[in-house]
Design a protein around this motif. Structure first.
Motif, short mmCIF file in Angstrom:
data_model
loop_
_atom_site.label_atom_id
_atom_site.label_comp_id
_atom_site.label_asym_id
_atom_site.label_seq_id
_atom_site.Cartn_x
_atom_site.Cartn_y
_atom_site.Cartn_z
N ALA A 84 20.61 -3.48 46.97
CA ALA A 84 20.04 -2.10 47.70
C ALA A 84 20.98 -1.19 48.00
N HIS A 88 21.70 2.39 45.73
CA HIS A 88 21.79 3.71 46.90
C HIS A 88 23.13 4.39 46.51
N TRP A 93 17.51 6.28 43.19
CA TRP A 93 16.61 6.46 44.35
C TRP A 93 15.30 6.08 44.07
N LYS A 94 14.56 6.09 42.67
CA LYS A 94 13.46 5.50 42.53
C LYS A 94 13.39 4.08 42.23
N THR A 95 14.54 3.54 42.06
CA THR A 95 14.74 1.90 41.72
C THR A 95 14.73 1.25 43.12
N LEU A 96 15.59 2.06 43.93
CA LEU A 96 16.04 1.58 45.34
C LEU A 96 14.76 1.69 46.01
N THR A 97 13.87 2.63 45.94
CA THR A 97 12.61 2.82 46.65
C THR A 97 11.67 1.65 46.27
N ALA A 98 11.32 1.58 44.95
CA ALA A 98 10.72 0.59 44.35
C ALA A 98 11.12 -0.74 44.98
N TYR A 99 12.18 -1.11 44.71
CA TYR A 99 12.68 -2.41 45.18
C TYR A 99 12.59 -2.75 46.53
N THR A 100 12.92 -1.93 47.38
CA THR A 100 12.76 -2.09 48.88
C THR A 100 11.06 -2.28 49.21
N ILE A 101 10.52 -1.33 48.94
CA ILE A 101 9.04 -1.32 49.18
C ILE A 101 8.51 -2.46 48.66
#
Length: 124
Positions: A84, A88, A93-101
């Motif tokens: 993550a 960052h 950002w899109k991949t980070l958001t998708a991965y985290t959620i």
């Protein structure tokens, strides 16, 4: 804590770490995405299997071997955080958001499904 439980946790951790390494290498050879599929896959698999282990209501020895040991060695919260952070830093950002959620919501969902899975099977 008994010596037996320590040995079971250690043996399970060894098995889980070897599984994580093997599965991660296999997935990484087949994907070229910035999404960390290998870590995501082992963590989601571990969430389901840990839920299933808890749902079976095993003895302390089996929980230590399977839950603490194997699932603890298989899953990796530290690698999740490291990946993550890399996303960052790379401003993905899109991949980070998708991965985290996906990691948090699907992981919890799979744990719950795994926990209820044994009782669902017994009703069939």
């Amino acid at each position: 804590m008994t010596i037996l439980l320590l040995l079971l946790a250690g043996a399970g951790g060894f098995i889980g770490a070897v599984l994580r390494y093997t599965i991660s290498k296999w997935i990484n050879r087949r994907t070229s995405s910035s999404f960390p599929w290998a870590t995501f896959t082992v963590n989601m698999t571990g969430s389901f299997l840990l839920g299933t282990t808890a749902g079976i209501h095993l003895s302390e020895a089996w929980i230590t071997l399977a839950g603490t040991g194997i699932m603890g060695g298989l899953t990796t919260f530290s690698t999740f955080k490291l990946e993550a952070l890399h996303l960052h830093r790379g401003r993905e950002w899109k991949t980070l958001t998708a991965y985290t959620i996906a990691s948090y919501t699907l992981g919890l969902t799979l744990y719950i499904i795994g926990y209820t899975f044994p009782s669902l099977l017994s009703q069939l």
